[in-house]
Design an enzyme around this catalytic site. Sequence first.
Site, short mmCIF file in Angstrom:
data_model
loop_
_atom_site.label_atom_id
_atom_site.label_comp_id
_atom_site.label_asym_id
_atom_site.label_seq_id
_atom_site.Cartn_x
_atom_site.Cartn_y
_atom_site.Cartn_z
N TYR A 121 -12.59 -16.02 -1.47
CA TYR A 121 -13.27 -15.90 -0.10
C TYR A 121 -14.10 -14.44 -1.55
O TYR A 121 -14.15 -14.18 -1.85
CB TYR A 121 -11.99 -14.69 0.61
CG TYR A 121 -13.90 -14.27 0.50
CD1 TYR A 121 -14.28 -15.08 2.03
CD2 TYR A 121 -13.73 -12.86 1.49
CE1 TYR A 121 -15.27 -13.65 2.43
CE2 TYR A 121 -14.34 -11.88 2.02
CZ TYR A 121 -15.30 -12.60 2.39
OH TYR A 121 -16.44 -11.87 3.70
N ARG A 147 -4.47 9.42 10.34
CA ARG A 147 -4.96 8.70 8.85
C ARG A 147 -3.82 8.42 8.38
O ARG A 147 -3.56 7.38 7.97
CB ARG A 147 -5.93 9.81 8.28
CG ARG A 147 -5.95 9.21 7.08
CD ARG A 147 -7.26 9.81 6.27
NE ARG A 147 -7.44 10.30 5.81
CZ ARG A 147 -7.50 11.54 5.43
NH1 ARG A 147 -5.46 11.57 4.58
NH2 ARG A 147 -7.53 13.00 5.33
N ASP A 174 -3.24 -13.66 -0.06
CA ASP A 174 -4.19 -13.46 1.13
C ASP A 174 -3.41 -14.62 2.06
O ASP A 174 -3.47 -15.75 1.54
CB ASP A 174 -5.55 -13.70 0.88
CG ASP A 174 -6.29 -12.95 1.80
OD1 ASP A 174 -6.32 -13.46 3.14
OD2 ASP A 174 -7.89 -12.94 1.58
N LYS A 201 -9.33 -11.98 11.66
CA LYS A 201 -9.83 -13.83 11.51
C LYS A 201 -8.46 -14.49 13.25
O LYS A 201 -8.57 -13.85 13.48
CB LYS A 201 -9.01 -14.60 10.42
CG LYS A 201 -10.39 -13.65 9.44
CD LYS A 201 -12.03 -14.50 9.96
CE LYS A 201 -13.12 -13.26 8.47
NZ LYS A 201 -12.65 -13.02 7.76
N1 PLP Z 1 -9.90 -12.31 2.85
C1 PLP Z 1 -10.22 -14.17 3.28
C2 PLP Z 1 -9.53 -15.07 2.74
C3 PLP Z 1 -11.64 -13.90 4.44
O1 PLP Z 1 -11.89 -15.18 4.99
C4 PLP Z 1 -12.19 -12.58 4.48
C5 PLP Z 1 -13.74 -12.22 5.02
O2 PLP Z 1 -13.72 -13.57 5.96
C6 PLP Z 1 -11.70 -11.86 3.08
C7 PLP Z 1 -10.37 -11.68 3.30
C8 PLP Z 1 -12.62 -9.92 4.22
O3 PLP Z 1 -11.99 -9.51 5.26
P1 PLP Z 1 -12.56 -8.88 6.61
O4 PLP Z 1 -14.19 -9.79 7.26
O5 PLP Z 1 -12.28 -8.19 7.73
O6 PLP Z 1 -13.58 -7.13 5.80
#
Ligand code: PLP
Length: 387
Positions: free
Chosen positions: A98, A46, A170, A195
Amino acid sequence: MKIESHLAQIGSIKEPVTGAISFPVYQATAFRHPKLGQSTGFDYARTKSPTRAVLEEAAAQLEAGDAAFACSSGMAALQTIFALFSQGDHLIVSLDLYGGTYRLLERIMSRFGVTASYVDTNDIDAMAALWTPSTKAVLIETPTNPLMMITDIERVAAWAKAKGLLTIVDNTLLTPFFQRPIELGADIIIHSATKYLGGHNDVLAGLIVTKGKELSDEMAFLHNSIGAVLGPQDSWLLMRGMKTLALRMERHQHNATTIANYLLEHPAVEDVYYPALPHHPGHDIQNKQSSGNTGIFSFRLKDARYIEPILRHIKLIAFAESLGGVESLMTYPAVQTHADIPLEIRQAIGVDDRLLRFSVGIEHADDLIADLAQALAAAKNEIEEVQ
Ligand code: PLP
């Protein structure tokens, strides 16, 4: 060395025993100590795990940060970052966000007394009006998902720094191949590595990258204490995906630009939201701070009756809820990714019942256009038959 070379070589020169070009999956949670008071650098998985460590080192270097932390999902990465904050702290956050990030802030962090205000993060006056002595950070998505709004990272980071706030970006949609926010003044980067970084719709992962020793040490403490870390198999899959990031992003960009231009001319389409298009309000800032464009855009139909038949008739493109993979996916944000955002906020920013989000894969653009054309034509026929 250029970023393409760094990407292709992730982990390749790190395996000292056999010289394996592909870094092995160390499927181990415990590591033998040579003797009392000594460690190989790995004690318990971990805290630090060999395969994950190679991934983390690569991520830190690609994003121009000092440390990186691989998490079990993008949401786990966001939760770990939000653990920096305490009861009474306040965050200023991008309005078009998001849905899962919004849900985490509003339904979970709020229970711990951490509050957030949502604003157009290009409007410094509006941000200044929201600032209170309890404000601790600005969180921006740029481009935003799904409306592809662009924030000037350098400008926001400079404002935040002057106020003593952290800037969190992000960077999921552009990846360090096209945009490196730390070089523009950001302190923390978060990725849904599920992604573009993973890129094959087969691994769920998140990454945090930090700048500065104090922040990196604090994040290491939180990452280990919370424990939402990425396992060795998924770390390996993510590294494997990242090796081809440069090729994929170029192709995603090419396909998305070609198809966005096709849809812009289509009589059933009202508008296309893609920063590569010159009429996009964020076009100039995007060109200033990024070296390319993502493979995802949204488009608004003139008539909401097109949505259901389009989603039923697309064949090559899958109706599915993700983005950034080699396979093309179409999403209906109002009922899928953004369903947790209240209707009035969604409508105010334009995530309405006529909006579709298209994550353009790396198939041939001609085949994707043919699929869209037949789905739009079939939808038009069905609508006219009903009339
Ligand atoms: N940030 C963005 C811009 C996203 O599009 C997403 C998911 O679609 C996330 C964070 C969250 O990521 P995860 O689905 O890998 O938990």
